[in-house]
Design a protein around this motif. Structure first.
Motif, PDB file in Angstrom:
ATOM      1  N   PHE A 338      29.398  -2.796  21.192  1.00 51.22           N
ATOM      2  CA  PHE A 338      30.378  -1.711  21.191  1.00 51.22           C
ATOM      3  C   PHE A 338      29.899  -0.647  20.192  1.00 51.22           C
ATOM      4  O   PHE A 338      29.871  -0.894  18.985  1.00 51.22           O
ATOM      5  N   PRO A 339      29.510   0.529  20.675  1.00 55.88           N
ATOM      6  CA  PRO A 339      28.843   1.518  19.812  1.00 55.88           C
ATOM      7  C   PRO A 339      29.615   1.924  18.567  1.00 55.88           C
ATOM      8  O   PRO A 339      29.010   2.340  17.584  1.00 55.88           O
ATOM      9  N   PHE A 340      30.980   1.807  18.578  1.00 55.47           N
ATOM     10  CA  PHE A 340      31.713   2.273  17.399  1.00 55.47           C
ATOM     11  C   PHE A 340      31.365   1.448  16.166  1.00 55.47           C
ATOM     12  O   PHE A 340      31.628   1.862  15.034  1.00 55.47           O
ATOM     13  N   HIS A 341      30.768   0.253  16.337  1.00 56.92           N
ATOM     14  CA  HIS A 341      30.357  -0.550  15.190  1.00 56.92           C
ATOM     15  C   HIS A 341      28.992  -0.142  14.653  1.00 56.92           C
ATOM     16  O   HIS A 341      28.638  -0.473  13.526  1.00 56.92           O
ATOM     17  N   ILE A 342      28.211   0.576  15.461  1.00 57.23           N
ATOM     18  CA  ILE A 342      26.824   0.812  15.088  1.00 57.23           C
ATOM     19  C   ILE A 342      26.721   1.722  13.871  1.00 57.23           C
ATOM     20  O   ILE A 342      25.882   1.512  12.993  1.00 57.23           O
ATOM     21  N   HIS A 343      27.558   2.764  13.781  1.00 55.16           N
ATOM     22  CA  HIS A 343      27.443   3.649  12.626  1.00 55.16           C
ATOM     23  C   HIS A 343      27.843   2.929  11.343  1.00 55.16           C
ATOM     24  O   HIS A 343      27.323   3.215  10.266  1.00 55.16           O
ATOM     25  N   LEU A 344      28.769   1.943  11.464  1.00 54.64           N
ATOM     26  CA  LEU A 344      29.127   1.150  10.287  1.00 54.64           C
ATOM     27  C   LEU A 344      27.975   0.224   9.905  1.00 54.64           C
ATOM     28  O   LEU A 344      27.695   0.030   8.718  1.00 54.64           O
ATOM     29  N   TYR A 345      27.319  -0.335  10.910  1.00 53.82           N
ATOM     30  CA  TYR A 345      26.147  -1.178  10.644  1.00 53.82           C
ATOM     31  C   TYR A 345      25.050  -0.359   9.959  1.00 53.82           C
ATOM     32  O   TYR A 345      24.385  -0.833   9.026  1.00 53.82           O
ATOM     33  N   TYR A 346      24.891   0.877  10.408  1.00 53.08           N
ATOM     34  CA  TYR A 346      23.890   1.762   9.791  1.00 53.08           C
ATOM     35  C   TYR A 346      24.210   1.989   8.316  1.00 53.08           C
ATOM     36  O   TYR A 346      23.307   1.962   7.463  1.00 53.08           O
ATOM     37  N   GLN A 347      25.479   2.175   8.002  1.00 46.47           N
ATOM     38  CA  GLN A 347      25.869   2.341   6.601  1.00 46.47           C
ATOM     39  C   GLN A 347      25.530   1.098   5.786  1.00 46.47           C
ATOM     40  O   GLN A 347      25.020   1.192   4.663  1.00 46.47           O
ATOM     41  N   LEU A 348      25.805  -0.081   6.357  1.00 51.52           N
ATOM     42  CA  LEU A 348      25.492  -1.333   5.666  1.00 51.52           C
ATOM     43  C   LEU A 348      23.991  -1.462   5.429  1.00 51.52           C
ATOM     44  O   LEU A 348      23.556  -1.898   4.362  1.00 51.52           O
ATOM     45  N   LYS A 349      23.197  -1.082   6.423  1.00 48.40           N
ATOM     46  CA  LYS A 349      21.744  -1.175   6.280  1.00 48.40           C
ATOM     47  C   LYS A 349      21.220  -0.193   5.239  1.00 48.40           C
ATOM     48  O   LYS A 349      20.242  -0.476   4.543  1.00 48.40           O
ATOM     49  N   GLU A 350      21.854   0.952   5.128  1.00 44.12           N
ATOM     50  CA  GLU A 350      21.458   1.911   4.106  1.00 44.12           C
ATOM     51  C   GLU A 350      21.756   1.358   2.714  1.00 44.12           C
ATOM     52  O   GLU A 350      20.983   1.554   1.772  1.00 44.12           O
ATOM     53  N   GLU A 351      22.887   0.665   2.596  1.00 43.53           N
ATOM     54  CA  GLU A 351      23.255   0.078   1.313  1.00 43.53           C
ATOM     55  C   GLU A 351      22.411  -1.155   0.994  1.00 43.53           C
ATOM     56  O   GLU A 351      22.055  -1.402  -0.155  1.00 43.53           O
TER      57      GLU A 351
END
Length: 837
Positions: A338-351
């Motif tokens: 579900f794409p709405f989770h991907i931008h949150l995952y991206y934030q986690l990966k940046e952190e």
């Protein structure tokens, strides 16, 4: 009027840029701060309030203000501080096409700039291109992209435009694409204006021309079709009567398209908006027959935008991870479909670039961040929480599902109207219609189950006055027994306790009656949650040690389910959060056994090196010494350690090496010692000695076989040794083991496969059915190979070869010997270890 219309457009762009749907006076300060931070220019809070009608406007805004605001929203068509005046007349199709290209280009640029992750990390979707191809070639007048919020409709359309219309070798290069964002296109004061007239106004076509006739005529000369995309219709903040006017305008445009075969319309809207629009068209046979629904339309879910496929998720993740080919676990792939989770995952990966866990902590972290963003840090957060609490209560705390009849929420809908609309718009809740007794009834439900489970957990927590204790765990375990939410509620509880560092209470979790899989998984979840949290709270690891929580986890590892990835990953993760040598020694010893069963000499050596750094205390045998002997045997090296060998010889002669009595129940540490002794004996002794050693351990520790983990391993070595010397006798102690095992339904996957292998060997020994023995052994071989249990797989080859000899199947014998030798060569294992005596 022109100035006011252009000013209204600028306001919509500011709201879009700021991510605000319903502006309040408090938001004006945030916009002012953002402008200052981004541009290093000052537009006061009061000026922003004047712009949005929260303060009196006594004069027109200055050139500086308009220029700064335009720069903030990246409006590149603003010149000299003034919104551009439209040319009174633009002549010629080329001029119209230039205007179309400019509008489309601005729309695409806005989409790229507002992408939740860097746009270059997003992907086009092949299904959408295939759907568009079919629509383009068909006689349908319009199509729609319909989904719940957050499914990536806008990004999908952006890629569709780039790939099919704008790329150098685009398939529809001769066609013209007008890509419009609804908030830029519609004049909210004139929603009743015909859309073809609004298109004429946008493109500045001669007022005397019939818009559709002109486009049809010019597009026919050029070839291809004129495609209009209207995106973001659900983002318009409209009153009911305005929305009806908008729908009527769209319907009138669709009806006007009849006969214009070179003009097509694409609409994009959320499911809730589509339901209302569709209701206004369902009575029209013409409109229904003019609609291309696509190959993936689901009437139940009211969507035709499917979730991302596994390959699509892998492609996006590879871009986020900068083409790192490290695999992510299957659970995470499922979460990110579900794409709405991907931008949150991206934030986690940046952190945290290493954020990739096997358990569901990623899922819970993404869900928590989504809730924080859309509820706790959004407008009307108090009203939203009160409304969601009521929904949960009306579901009988989950016992009646995750939906409630809309008419049971009338009081709350009246009190919290704005909050409710945002919950719908943000994809927290959704409305659906059901047919009951030939009547249609509306229901409200959580769009995603994990959102419901979060608020269900919060409600249960409030029932216990925000105090979690043993009774809290018992309540979940009892009241949600056989309920799909039970295990998720336990994980939300674990996450809460770890965040608050309450490990004493967390110990109560293991007083519940979990099966072995649940135990393995919960240990992994706990270990990974602690590992993740400790990066931001270093004191967490200290709290784990102070509560002696590792002792609880170590006791639960006694099942030794070596074939379960959860078990293996849990132990690996525990090595990262343990600080005491006594705990690290146990975890590394377990990993050493797993590596030995995988016949991975390099990893065994790593474990030996790790254990040699530790202080060994209260161990009867030295685990590092045992693994050293096993490593030497696997590598065909001379054995240089003799202390352990002498201890094993003493044990074979009946010496009570561990000073146990018949009432002693071994713990995890002693169980590890038994396993290592058995394998040292297997790799260095003869088969008769192995049988003798197992029988001695069985006599010394009869209670050992009440827990079948060690019994299974003993049975495995016992079977292999008996097979090598063609020993038919079965000791009474081993017979008791089998009786206990046959009565235990709660066995691990690893134990189950070993029992199958034992069954195969017993069929061979009894001479009853060699063909059945072969089928069972082949199944065991497949399972061992799939799970990298190479030790067991090689033993299985030996058993199969004996069965093939019994069956006098020479071809089978030769094939098995070739496969076995290939495995021995692949893992560089000495032939002598697995040649039947």
């Amino acid at each position: 009027m022109e100035y006011n219309q252009r000013l209204a457009e600028l306001k919509r762009l500011i709201l879009l840029k700021s991510g605000i749907k319903f502006i309040t006076p408090a938001d004006c300060k945030r916009i002012s701060i953002e402008i200052s931070r981004q541009l290093n220019k000052n537009v006061s809070e009061t000026t922003i309030k004047r712009l949005f009608g929260f303060a009196v406007v006594k004069h027109k805004f200055s050139n500086f203000t308009l220029t700064t605001l335009a720069e903030y929203v990246d409006a590149d068509d603003i010149k000299n501080g003034m919104l551009p005046e439209r040319d009174s007349r633009i002549n010629g199709w080329n001029a119209v096409k230039d205007k179309v290209a400019k509008i489309t280009g601005f729309t695409l640029k806005t989409i790229r700039n507002r992408s939740g992750i860097p746009y270059e990390m997003t992907i086009g979707r092949r299904y959408a291109e295939h759907d568009f191809d079919d629509f383009y070639q068909s006689g349908y007048l319009f199509t729609s992209l319909v989904s719940q919020p957050g499914f990536g409709k806008t990004t999908l359309l952006c890629h569709l435009a780039e790939n099919l219309f704008l790329a150098p070798n685009a398939q529809y290069k001769t066609s013209t694409l007008l890509f419009l964002q609804a908030y830029n296109f519609f004049n909210l004061e004139q929603l009743n204006l015909n859309l073809d007239d609004q298109i004429k106004s946008q493109l500045q076509i001669d007022a005397e021309e019939n818009t559709l006739d002109y486009i049809q005529k010019q597009q026919t000369k050029q070839g291809g079709k004129f495609i209009i995309i209207l995106d973001g219709l659900s983002d318009l903040v409209l009153k009911k009567e305005q929305k009806d006017q908008l729908f009527d305008s769209i319907i009138n445009l669709i009806c006007s398209l009849e006969g214009y075969k070179n003009i097509r319309l694409i609409l994009s809207m959320r499911s809730t908006t589509w339901v209302r629009f569709h209701d206004r068209t369902r009575q029209s046979t013409f409109l229904q027959s003019s609609w291309y629904r696509g190959h993936y339309f689901s009437m139940q879910e009211m969507t035709n935008v499917p979730a991302l496929s596994e390959k699509e998720v892998e492609l996006i993740i590879s871009k986020i991870n900068h083409m790192n080919d490290k695999c992510i676990n299957s659970r995470l792939k499922s979460q990110l479909k579900f794409p709405f989770h991907i931008h949150l995952y991206y934030q986690l990966k940046e952190e945290d670039p290493d954020f990739n866990y096997y358990s569901n902590i990623t899922f819970y972290e993404l869900a928590s961040r989504f809730i924080q963003e859309k509820i706790y840090r959004a407008n009307y957060y108090t009203e939203k929480i009160l409304f969601l609490k009521r929904v949960v209560q009306l579901t009988a705390y989950g016992k009646d599902g995750d939906s409630v009849a809309k008419d049971s929420l009338l009081k709350e809908l009246s009190r919290f109207k704005n909050a409710y609309m945002e919950l719908i718009a943000d994809g927290i809740l959704m409305e659906e219609k059901r047919f009951e007794d030939e009547l249609t009834r509306e229901y409200v439900r959580f769009l995603h189950t994990h959102m419901f489970e979060y608020f269900l957990f919060v409600e249960i927590l409030e029932k216990f006055y925000l105090q979690i204790n043993k009774d809290f765990f018992e309540y979940i375990n009892t009241h949600y027994d056989s309920h799909h939410s039970r295990f998720q509620l336990l994980q939300w509880t674990i996450r809460f306790l770890i965040k608050t560092g309450n490990f004493e209470v967390l110990k109560s979790l293991f007083l519940l009656n979990h099966n072995i899989y649940e135990t393995n998984y919960l240990i992994l979840f706990i270990a990974e949650e602690i590992k993740y949290r400790s990066k931001y709270n270093p004191g967490l690891v200290k709290a784990v040690d102070e509560s002696d929580f590792h002792s609880i986890l170590i006791a639960e590892l006694f099942n030794f389910d070596f074939i379960d990835p959860c078990f293996r990953d849990a132990v690996r993760t525990l090595t990262h959060i343990a600080t005491k040598d006594e705990h690290l020694m146990i975890y590394n010893a377990i990993l050493g056994i797993i590596d030995m069963l995988s016949m991975d000499k390099e990893e065994v050596k790593v474990r030996i090196d790790e254990m040699d750094k530790l202080v060994m205390d209260q161990w009867t045998i030295n685990p590092s010494e045992a693994l050293n002997i096993i490593y030497a045997s696997m590598a065909a090296l001379p054995i240089s350690s003799f202390k352990l060998m002498a201890q094993i010889e003493s044990l074979k002669k009946g010496g009570n090496l561990f000073r146990t009595d018949k009432e002693t129940y071994p713990d995890t540490k002693q169980g590890i010692s038994y396993i290592l002794i058995l394998f040292v004996s297997f790799f260095t002794g003869n088969n008769s000695d192995n049988i003798q050693l197992i029988e001695v351990l069985a006599m010394l520790n009869p209670d050992l076989f009440k827990r079948n983990s060690l019994a299974i391993l003993m049975l495995n070595i016992y079977d292999i040794s008996i097979s090598r010397i063609n020993h038919i006798r079965q000791a009474d102690h081993i017979e008791k083991i089998l009786v206990n095992l046959s009565n235990d339904s709660n066995i691990t996957n690893y134990q189950e496969v070993i029992l199958m292998m034992h069954q195969s060997q017993q069929l061979l020994i009894s001479g009853k059915n060699a063909e059945a023995a072969a089928e069972i052994a082949k199944e065991c071989l497949t399972l061992f190979k799939q799970n990298a249990m190479i030790f067991n797989a090689l033993a299985c080859y030996d058993l199969l070869i004996k069965i093939a000899v019994e069956m006098k199947d020479n071809q089978m014998i030769n094939d098995l010997k070739v496969e076995k030798n290939l495995m021995l060569n692949q893992y560089h294992i000495p032939d002598s270890l697995f040649i039947p005596a």
